[in-house]
Write a protein that holds these residues in place. Structure first.
Motif: not given
Length: 222
Positions: A1-14
């Motif tokens: 779950m934490s990996d998914t959250t980190w990935l979502q944040r990275a995509v959102s920032a990009l």
């Protein structure tokens, strides 16, 4: 779950970085694009040439008329597209490049990185303890084997007539000192690297003006 959250944040920032209308972000985005394009071109050149730098600029008249100041020269590995051929060998076989027999090489004088590489024609190869007669009539007692080089526009060979500050008398070129051989040259394009700082300023100004114009148009449309 934490990996998914980190990935979502990275995509959102990009996504935010890519779609932002802020001038600073827009400028950074354009500069990153320029860096990516230049880096991609450099990578392709390296993979094709097998050496680095893959291009050099002619900065003197020592190779006139076969190479001129401002020419951009593509440099490949010394054994790519055929073995390195000297002027003496080319005279026997008929192999030539840049208007004369043999290959033109780019080398670090005496293996030093503290001075600009030299781009001259490989005239011949001498063995250890060979004695070389220069165009000026002087004799050079070679401490090791290597290539004897000469600019097409020079009346004498580099060895032993060329002396460089911090290097001394230029010795016969060992194979380890060779960056590569010249494949072909593009006239005038080499002036760009000679004025790289000025070019970078122009590119940044063009990007700023472009972003400013787009911002004004958007304001009018709104």
């Amino acid at each position: 779950m934490s990996d998914t959250t980190w990935l979502q944040r990275a995509v959102s920032a990009l996504t935010a970085f890519r779609e932002s209308d802020r001038p600073v972000v827009s400028l950074a985005r354009d500069l990153l694009w320029v860096v990516a394009v230049v880096g991609g071109i450099a990578l392709v050149l390296y993979l094709f040439a097998g050496t680095w730098p893959a291009v050099v600029t002619i900065e003197s008249e020592s190779m006139v008329p076969n190479m001129n100041v401002g020419d951009l020269v593509l440099v490949v590995d010394e054994d790519r597209f055929g073995e390195l051929t000297t002027w003496a060998e080319g005279q026997r076989t008929g192999q030539s490049s840049f208007g004369n027999y043999g290959d033109v090489i780019v080398y670090r004088p005496n293996g030093a990185d503290s001075v600009h590489p030299i781009i001259h024609r490989a005239m011949t190869y001498v063995d250890t303890a060979a004695v070389v007669e220069s165009g000026l009539g002087a004799y050079y007692d070679d401490p090791h084997g290597g290539y004897i080089t000469q600019g097409d526009n020079n009346p004498y060979t580099d060895q032993p007539n060329l002396r460089l500050a911090g290097v001394g008398i230029v010795e016969p070129v060992e194979k380890e000192w060779i960056i590569g051989k010249a494949l072909f040259a593009v006239p005038l394009v080499g002036y760009l690297p000679l004025h790289l700082a000025e070019f970078a300023v122009v590119v940044i100004l063009v990007i700023l003006i472009h972003d400013f114009v787009l911002a004004r148009r958007k304001e009018k449309n709104e």
